[in-house]
Design an enzyme around this catalytic site. Sequence first.
Site, short mmCIF file in Angstrom:
data_model
loop_
_atom_site.label_atom_id
_atom_site.label_comp_id
_atom_site.label_asym_id
_atom_site.label_seq_id
_atom_site.Cartn_x
_atom_site.Cartn_y
_atom_site.Cartn_z
N LYS A 139 9.79 4.27 -14.97
CA LYS A 139 9.22 3.31 -14.02
C LYS A 139 10.03 2.03 -14.17
CE LYS A 139 5.82 3.00 -11.03
NZ LYS A 139 5.10 4.01 -10.23
N ASP A 179 7.18 1.85 -4.97
CA ASP A 179 5.83 1.64 -5.51
C ASP A 179 5.34 0.36 -4.83
OD1 ASP A 179 3.93 2.65 -7.84
OD2 ASP A 179 3.92 0.48 -8.02
#
Length: 459
Positions: A139, A179
């Site tokens: 991430k 995201d």
Amino acid sequence: MDTRMFKVPAATTPGEELDRFMAGLKRRNPGEAEFHQAVEEVAKDIVPFIHNNPVYKDAYILERMTEPDRTIMFRVCWEDDQGRVRVNRGYRVQMNNAIGPYKGGLRFHPSVTLGVLKFLAFEQTFKNSLTGLQIGSGKGGSDFNPKGKSDREVMRFCYSFMTELERHIGEDTDVPAGDIGVGAREIAYLFGQHKRMSNSFTGVLTGKGLSFGGSLIRMEATGYGAVYLMNNMLEHNGESIEGKTALVSGAGNVAQYATEKLIELGAKPVTLSDSGGFIHDPDGITRERLEWVKELKNVRRGRISEYADEFGCEYHEGLRPWGIKCDLAFPCATQNEIDMEDARSLISNGCLAVAEGANMPSTNEAVDLFNESKLIFAPGKAANAGGVAVSALEMSQNASRLAWEEAHLDDQLKGIMKEIHEQCVQYGKNEDGSINYTRGANIAGFVKVADAMLAYGII
Ligand code: NDP
């Protein structure tokens, strides 16, 4: 790292082992509250599991899984429209590549810290494993806030961000996606800069535009997948989604497509929200109104309060929608948006089931309350795995230089969500026959990655 600090006497109970494990994790990762929360939610299920399966305990698999393979932090300088120099911080957490290249989104939001990204990367390990596809976990992102910036400012930021990130990623190494705050526009700028710097056109990012290697269904996949998983859970309990009143939070990518699929399957979504508050449209958000929301959020980049002005319904400033009576709830905005009080309202209002479109939208106390009640609860790592699953399908299409048809991809997405449901049932069945999807997802996700790590020896 000195693993001797993890050594526990053989005679300890799972409860003591959990306390000791969490104390060590907090000591080594100070100030990372979201990371502690995400690990604790998983460790509550995994520590008792490995207590009974000592092969994992003896090899310190959970300790290894909670230590990222590496974290990269860097300065991102860019120039705003007034010619001023701006400085942000960029990150990439490469968490675990035991079962495939690092894979996970990029978040651009002022609340981004290393701890937030470590929580998201850790969740991604289990989620990606549950998809059954060859994807490891990562991430990244930045504390850059795209809100209120011009397209050119966002472009300059993305170019600068990728100028550093480029050397760390690759189609077989690490494949980021979107995201919060990173949608189609940002992915295009990032991919363009990567292509220019590397002099190569490879599937190094997913969520790309259809004309440059993107996949059909990717944009829809997280929201659609959450509704498919909800459908599987309801069917397992002899229920159906049709006619059910649903609360949705958020108004971004995940919320929009969860709402779209709910409408298509005959449910009645009645709320949407953003960081300003929520709208309540008691007759149900229609296809036409949803199209208006997409234009509002994706093109005009406006506020959800405008929906209430446009369609004459209620807007609740500064509040979240969980006090409204419903059958189903889909938190699709951000972490910790359902606390104990919200969970109590949902349960006492007769909500049947919750599927987390967002990552960790419920606090650990809220999750415990859901699982102790009769409410059917799917954690984000199971319910929102459809997005990364279709990202993996985008990687496959890029590698073969082919583009698959929409119906084929949608069937694959449905199949993957069904398979995730089955894994949760396999590992999460309670003595009374009900399913604890949190435990099921945690253990099923853990086993596949853990077995690969065991096979590699001590890495
Ligand atoms: P978007 O940026 O498209 O939308 C985010 C939405 O959440 C916006 O409506 C935003 O409102 C709201 N929001 C963000 N922060 C807050 C906050 N602190 N309080 C209240 N509302 C907030 O993001 P996505 O839809 O892509 O992501 C939503 C969630 O889903 C995240 O948890 C993400 O990690 C998760 N997720 C996303 C996937 C994807 O494929 N996109 C895949 C799997 C999970 P505002 O505009 O006012 O900030």
